[in-house]
Design a protein around this motif. Structure first.
Motif, PDB file in Angstrom:
ATOM      1  N   VAL A  97     145.333  83.265  17.094  1.00 39.90           N
ATOM      2  CA  VAL A  97     146.154  82.989  16.018  1.00 39.90           C
ATOM      3  C   VAL A  97     145.897  83.399  14.675  1.00 39.90           C
ATOM      4  O   VAL A  97     144.953  83.406  14.082  1.00 39.90           O
ATOM      5  CB  VAL A  97     146.029  81.249  15.904  1.00 39.90           C
ATOM      6  CG1 VAL A  97     146.937  80.572  14.951  1.00 39.90           C
ATOM      7  CG2 VAL A  97     146.166  80.698  17.232  1.00 39.90           C
ATOM      8  N   PHE A  98     146.996  83.838  14.275  1.00 36.69           N
ATOM      9  CA  PHE A  98     147.025  84.467  12.571  1.00 36.69           C
ATOM     10  C   PHE A  98     147.692  83.420  11.661  1.00 36.69           C
ATOM     11  O   PHE A  98     148.914  83.081  11.899  1.00 36.69           O
ATOM     12  CB  PHE A  98     147.722  85.668  12.770  1.00 36.69           C
ATOM     13  CG  PHE A  98     147.255  86.678  13.382  1.00 36.69           C
ATOM     14  CD1 PHE A  98     146.235  87.663  12.997  1.00 36.69           C
ATOM     15  CD2 PHE A  98     147.751  87.246  14.715  1.00 36.69           C
ATOM     16  CE1 PHE A  98     145.672  88.614  13.724  1.00 36.69           C
ATOM     17  CE2 PHE A  98     146.922  87.869  15.606  1.00 36.69           C
ATOM     18  CZ  PHE A  98     146.003  88.865  14.967  1.00 36.69           C
ATOM     19  N   GLU A  99     147.234  83.041  10.802  1.00 38.31           N
ATOM     20  CA  GLU A  99     147.593  82.011   9.621  1.00 38.31           C
ATOM     21  C   GLU A  99     147.516  82.593   8.209  1.00 38.31           C
ATOM     22  O   GLU A  99     146.382  83.385   8.007  1.00 38.31           O
ATOM     23  CB  GLU A  99     146.441  80.857   9.952  1.00 38.31           C
ATOM     24  CG  GLU A  99     146.580  80.119  11.076  1.00 38.31           C
ATOM     25  CD  GLU A  99     147.940  79.589  11.460  1.00 38.31           C
ATOM     26  OE1 GLU A  99     148.982  79.428  10.811  1.00 38.31           O
ATOM     27  OE2 GLU A  99     147.965  78.832  12.597  1.00 38.31           O
ATOM     28  N   GLY A 100     148.193  82.354   7.501  1.00 37.15           N
ATOM     29  CA  GLY A 100     148.389  82.926   6.233  1.00 37.15           C
ATOM     30  C   GLY A 100     148.125  81.829   5.161  1.00 37.15           C
ATOM     31  O   GLY A 100     147.156  80.982   5.514  1.00 37.15           O
ATOM     32  N   ALA A 101     148.666  81.672   4.104  1.00 43.69           N
ATOM     33  CA  ALA A 101     148.537  80.646   3.083  1.00 43.69           C
ATOM     34  C   ALA A 101     148.542  79.408   3.485  1.00 43.69           C
ATOM     35  O   ALA A 101     147.838  78.336   3.180  1.00 43.69           O
ATOM     36  CB  ALA A 101     149.314  81.073   1.876  1.00 43.69           C
ATOM     37  N   THR A 102     149.592  79.172   4.423  1.00 45.00           N
ATOM     38  CA  THR A 102     150.290  77.923   5.169  1.00 45.00           C
ATOM     39  C   THR A 102     150.092  78.150   6.611  1.00 45.00           C
ATOM     40  O   THR A 102     150.444  79.247   6.952  1.00 45.00           O
ATOM     41  CB  THR A 102     151.422  77.444   4.561  1.00 45.00           C
ATOM     42  OG1 THR A 102     152.403  78.223   4.700  1.00 45.00           O
ATOM     43  CG2 THR A 102     151.223  77.156   2.774  1.00 45.00           C
ATOM     44  N   ALA A 103     149.845  77.156   7.484  1.00 46.18           N
ATOM     45  CA  ALA A 103     150.071  77.158   8.720  1.00 46.18           C
ATOM     46  C   ALA A 103     151.356  77.406   9.205  1.00 46.18           C
ATOM     47  O   ALA A 103     152.241  76.951   8.705  1.00 46.18           O
ATOM     48  CB  ALA A 103     149.400  75.774   9.474  1.00 46.18           C
ATOM     49  N   ASP A 104     151.581  78.464  10.155  1.00 46.77           N
ATOM     50  CA  ASP A 104     152.748  78.588  10.785  1.00 46.77           C
ATOM     51  C   ASP A 104     152.732  78.477  12.299  1.00 46.77           C
ATOM     52  O   ASP A 104     151.342  78.267  13.085  1.00 46.77           O
ATOM     53  CB  ASP A 104     153.553  79.783  10.288  1.00 46.77           C
ATOM     54  CG  ASP A 104     152.212  81.174  10.454  1.00 46.77           C
ATOM     55  OD1 ASP A 104     151.705  81.281  11.560  1.00 46.77           O
ATOM     56  OD2 ASP A 104     152.157  81.817   9.399  1.00 46.77           O
ATOM     57  N   GLY A 105     153.651  78.918  12.841  1.00 41.74           N
ATOM     58  CA  GLY A 105     153.694  78.724  14.503  1.00 41.74           C
ATOM     59  C   GLY A 105     153.372  80.114  14.989  1.00 41.74           C
ATOM     60  O   GLY A 105     153.597  80.147  16.469  1.00 41.74           O
ATOM     61  N   ASN A 106     152.690  81.105  14.550  1.00 38.17           N
ATOM     62  CA  ASN A 106     152.357  82.429  15.240  1.00 38.17           C
ATOM     63  C   ASN A 106     151.166  82.327  15.901  1.00 38.17           C
ATOM     64  O   ASN A 106     150.060  81.465  15.590  1.00 38.17           O
ATOM     65  CB  ASN A 106     152.159  83.417  13.983  1.00 38.17           C
ATOM     66  CG  ASN A 106     153.633  83.582  13.356  1.00 38.17           C
ATOM     67  OD1 ASN A 106     154.732  83.519  13.853  1.00 38.17           O
ATOM     68  ND2 ASN A 106     153.513  83.652  12.026  1.00 38.17           N
TER      69      ASN A 106
END
Length: 201
Positions: free
Chosen positions: A192-201
């Protein structure tokens, strides 16, 4: 001079009324290689001040181990303490050893002792009033009795491992992770890759 108590409950007492200085002196003439031998079931030594043993090597043989008992009021700074101190009258120099704990075992029936592992503290630089850095080095021994540093904890609180590191539980990294060689991922579920905010990737 022989002082002998012949009864089973016999007691020999040497009492000195001195309040300071030399109270009782036993001089076994060390230059002649004399031996002071104390053979007893129980030895009880009660000293109010500091006890000093000045010898080349102190060997304690015990079937039960060594116990250091601190009877002071428990606190964050109290507890059984073992101090390894290096004091030869000179300032600690760079890469000089403060103290070492060695773990030894017999490698044959002639009781030849070999060091299997050790922990030592090394001065990071020449010590002064503003420099007292030191590192902890953990040594292990391979099958050929060759010692090597397995882990180093330096004065910056950085840890350096000489070989692989296996982690049975979770690994949380709050800083930057730098990978030099190939990364192999065996993910049971997903990566799972997450950026500044959680996403569905």
């Amino acid at each position: 001079i022989s002082l002998t108590s012949t009864s089973a409950d016999g007691l020999i007492t040497l009492h000195s009324a001195h309040t300071a200085g030399q109270a009782i002196l036993i001089d076994a003439n060390a230059a002649a290689g004399s031996i002071l031998d104390i053979d007893a079931g129980i030895i009880d030594i009660d000293v109010q001040g500091v006890t000093t043993l000045d010898t080349t090597l102190l060997t304690m043989t015990s079937a039960g181990g060594l116990k250091i008992l601190d009877t002071t009021t428990s606190s964050a700074t109290e507890g059984g303490t073992l101090i390894l101190a290096n004091d030869d009258g000179a300032v600690m120099a760079d890469n000089h050893r403060l103290g070492v704990i060695e773990f030894q075992g017999a490698e044959d029936t002639s009781n030849t002792l070999t060091t299997g592992a050790r922990i030592q503290a090394i001065a990071d630089a020449a010590w002064s009033g503003t420099e007292n850095g030191a590192s902890l080095q953990f040594y292990t021994t391979d099958a050929n009795a060759s010692e090597g540093v397995a882990l180093t904890l330096d004065s910056n609180k950085d840890a350096s491992f000489a070989n692989d590191v296996a982690i049975a539980g979770d690994l949380t990294v709050t800083g930057t992770t730098t990978t030099v060689n190939t990364v192999t991922m065996n993910a049971a579920n997903a990566v799972v890759f997450e950026g500044a905010t959680a996403d569905g990737n």
